[in-house]
Design a protein around this motif. Structure first.
Motif, PDB file in Angstrom:
ATOM      1  N   TYR A  10       0.838  -1.197   0.000  1.00 20.86           N
ATOM      2  CA  TYR A  10       0.000   0.000   0.000  1.00 20.86           C
ATOM      3  C   TYR A  10       0.881   1.258   0.000  1.00 20.86           C
ATOM      4  N   TYR A  11       1.850   1.296   0.882  1.00 17.01           N
ATOM      5  CA  TYR A  11       2.725   2.464   0.980  1.00 17.01           C
ATOM      6  C   TYR A  11       3.758   2.494  -0.145  1.00 17.01           C
ATOM      7  N   ALA A  12       4.304   1.356  -0.523  1.00 13.36           N
ATOM      8  CA  ALA A  12       5.288   1.314  -1.609  1.00 13.36           C
ATOM      9  C   ALA A  12       4.670   1.793  -2.920  1.00 13.36           C
ATOM     10  N   TYR A  13       3.476   1.322  -3.239  1.00 11.90           N
ATOM     11  CA  TYR A  13       2.819   1.739  -4.477  1.00 11.90           C
ATOM     12  C   TYR A  13       2.451   3.220  -4.440  1.00 11.90           C
ATOM     13  N   ALA A  14       1.954   3.705  -3.306  1.00  9.83           N
ATOM     14  CA  ALA A  14       1.613   5.127  -3.187  1.00  9.83           C
ATOM     15  C   ALA A  14       2.852   5.991  -3.390  1.00  9.83           C
ATOM     16  N   ASN A  15       3.951   5.603  -2.763  1.00 14.49           N
ATOM     17  CA  ASN A  15       5.172   6.406  -2.858  1.00 14.49           C
ATOM     18  C   ASN A  15       5.810   6.346  -4.233  1.00 14.49           C
ATOM     19  N   ALA A  16       5.515   5.295  -4.988  1.00 13.37           N
ATOM     20  CA  ALA A  16       6.008   5.183  -6.365  1.00 13.37           C
ATOM     21  C   ALA A  16       5.047   5.843  -7.356  1.00 13.37           C
ATOM     22  N   GLY A  17       3.877   6.280  -6.871  1.00  7.74           N
ATOM     23  CA  GLY A  17       2.873   6.858  -7.765  1.00  7.74           C
ATOM     24  C   GLY A  17       2.208   5.811  -8.636  1.00  7.74           C
ATOM     25  N   ASN A  18       2.264   4.541  -8.238  1.00 11.72           N
ATOM     26  CA  ASN A  18       1.662   3.447  -9.001  1.00 11.72           C
ATOM     27  C   ASN A  18       0.238   3.224  -8.492  1.00 11.72           C
ATOM     28  N   TRP A  19      -0.661   4.114  -8.893  1.00 14.59           N
ATOM     29  CA  TRP A  19      -2.014   4.115  -8.352  1.00 14.59           C
ATOM     30  C   TRP A  19      -2.857   2.954  -8.858  1.00 14.59           C
ATOM     31  N   ASP A  20      -2.559   2.426 -10.053  1.00 15.69           N
ATOM     32  CA  ASP A  20      -3.286   1.250 -10.533  1.00 15.69           C
ATOM     33  C   ASP A  20      -2.985   0.045  -9.644  1.00 15.69           C
ATOM     34  N   ALA A  21      -1.713  -0.205  -9.354  1.00 19.93           N
ATOM     35  CA  ALA A  21      -1.335  -1.320  -8.480  1.00 19.93           C
ATOM     36  C   ALA A  21      -1.866  -1.084  -7.069  1.00 19.93           C
ATOM     37  N   TRP A  22      -1.851   0.163  -6.622  1.00 14.49           N
ATOM     38  CA  TRP A  22      -2.388   0.520  -5.304  1.00 14.49           C
ATOM     39  C   TRP A  22      -3.868   0.144  -5.231  1.00 14.49           C
ATOM     40  N   CYS A  23      -4.633   0.502  -6.254  1.00 15.51           N
ATOM     41  CA  CYS A  23      -6.057   0.171  -6.285  1.00 15.51           C
ATOM     42  C   CYS A  23      -6.288  -1.339  -6.321  1.00 15.51           C
ATOM     43  N   ASP A  24      -5.391  -2.084  -6.944  1.00 18.49           N
ATOM     44  CA  ASP A  24      -5.517  -3.541  -7.008  1.00 18.49           C
ATOM     45  C   ASP A  24      -5.472  -4.197  -5.626  1.00 18.49           C
ATOM     46  N   LEU A  25      -5.020  -3.477  -4.611  1.00 16.67           N
ATOM     47  CA  LEU A  25      -4.947  -4.018  -3.253  1.00 16.67           C
ATOM     48  C   LEU A  25      -6.322  -4.055  -2.571  1.00 16.67           C
ATOM     49  N   PHE A  26      -7.334  -3.441  -3.185  1.00 15.64           N
ATOM     50  CA  PHE A  26      -8.662  -3.311  -2.583  1.00 15.64           C
ATOM     51  C   PHE A  26      -9.657  -4.296  -3.203  1.00 15.64           C
ATOM     52  N   THR A  27     -10.650  -4.707  -2.400  1.00 16.91           N
ATOM     53  CA  THR A  27     -11.727  -5.554  -2.899  1.00 16.91           C
ATOM     54  C   THR A  27     -12.622  -4.745  -3.845  1.00 16.91           C
ATOM     55  N   ASP A  28     -13.360  -5.437  -4.710  1.00 17.56           N
ATOM     56  CA  ASP A  28     -14.267  -4.751  -5.641  1.00 17.56           C
ATOM     57  C   ASP A  28     -15.325  -3.932  -4.907  1.00 17.56           C
ATOM     58  N   ASP A  29     -15.731  -4.404  -3.723  1.00 19.67           N
ATOM     59  CA  ASP A  29     -16.773  -3.716  -2.955  1.00 19.67           C
ATOM     60  C   ASP A  29     -16.188  -2.916  -1.785  1.00 19.67           C
ATOM     61  N   GLN A  30     -14.969  -2.462  -1.937  1.00 15.59           N
ATOM     62  CA  GLN A  30     -14.289  -1.739  -0.857  1.00 15.59           C
ATOM     63  C   GLN A  30     -15.107  -0.543  -0.393  1.00 15.59           C
ATOM     64  N   GLU A  31     -14.899  -0.206   0.863  1.00 10.11           N
ATOM     65  CA  GLU A  31     -15.474   1.004   1.457  1.00 10.11           C
ATOM     66  C   GLU A  31     -14.317   1.785   2.072  1.00 10.11           C
ATOM     67  N   MET A  32     -14.332   3.095   1.902  1.00  9.91           N
ATOM     68  CA  MET A  32     -13.253   3.930   2.418  1.00  9.91           C
ATOM     69  C   MET A  32     -13.842   5.205   3.003  1.00  9.91           C
ATOM     70  N   ASP A  33     -13.330   5.587   4.160  1.00  9.20           N
ATOM     71  CA  ASP A  33     -13.651   6.878   4.740  1.00  9.20           C
ATOM     72  C   ASP A  33     -12.365   7.688   4.707  1.00  9.20           C
ATOM     73  N   GLU A  34     -12.289   8.584   3.737  1.00  9.53           N
ATOM     74  CA  GLU A  34     -11.072   9.344   3.476  1.00  9.53           C
ATOM     75  C   GLU A  34     -11.261  10.752   4.020  1.00  9.53           C
ATOM     76  N   GLN A  35     -10.318  11.202   4.800  1.00  2.84           N
ATOM     77  CA  GLN A  35     -10.411  12.469   5.531  1.00  2.84           C
ATOM     78  C   GLN A  35     -10.796  13.650   4.630  1.00  2.84           C
ATOM     79  N   LEU A  36     -10.245  13.726   3.440  1.00  2.60           N
ATOM     80  CA  LEU A  36     -10.515  14.860   2.559  1.00  2.60           C
ATOM     81  C   LEU A  36     -11.615  14.579   1.537  1.00  2.60           C
ATOM     82  N   ALA A  37     -11.691  13.353   1.046  1.00  8.48           N
ATOM     83  CA  ALA A  37     -12.621  13.019  -0.038  1.00  8.48           C
ATOM     84  C   ALA A  37     -13.965  12.507   0.451  1.00  8.48           C
ATOM     85  N   GLY A  38     -14.076  12.130   1.717  1.00  4.70           N
ATOM     86  CA  GLY A  38     -15.333  11.611   2.242  1.00  4.70           C
ATOM     87  C   GLY A  38     -15.445  10.106   2.077  1.00  4.70           C
TER      88      GLY A  38
END
Length: 129
Positions: A10-38
């Protein structure tokens, strides 16, 4: 991949800017509460949101200080150093806490907690369009 390895990626992909691989770490039905995005529901929505990360920030690093994993839950304390694309002369520095729930080898839920004040240049950039 173990839950701890998922968080390390999660952190390695974020720091590399590899957002596609980062997203692949989540389930299809993921839920997220993001401080800025809601609240963000579903991987399709998350992918659409993350597609613009490379243009939103001139720099983005989220460096974990401590990672905790217990069964299907985890948490990480990290530090974000970033620069908004429109305001690269205004540093963003923030301490962050993320909470995770895992299911079937992926992140099913994530919430992050931090002070929003350091992200003022980023929020100003969004409000200006």
């Amino acid at each position: 991949m173990s839950n701890r390895e998922i968080l390390e990626k999660y952190y390695a992909y974020a720091n590399a800017g590899n957002w596609d691989a980062w997203c692949d770490l989540f389930t299809d039905d993921q839920e997220m509460d993001e401080q800025l995005a809601g609240h963000i529901s579903g991987l399709t929505t998350l992918r659409g949101m993350m597609a613009g990360m490379g243009q939103a920030y001139a720099k983005f690093q989220n460096v974990p200080k401590t990672i905790f994993v217990s069964g299907d839950e985890g948490a990480a304390v990290s530090h974000i150093s970033a620069l908004a694309a429109k305001y690269p002369d205004e540093a963003i520095e923030a301490e962050v806490m993320n909470y995770f729930k895992f299911r079937d080898g992926k992140i099913a839920y994530m919430a992050n907690f931090h002070d929003s004040k350091p992200f003022e240049p980023f929020l100003r950039q969004i409000s200006e369009g």
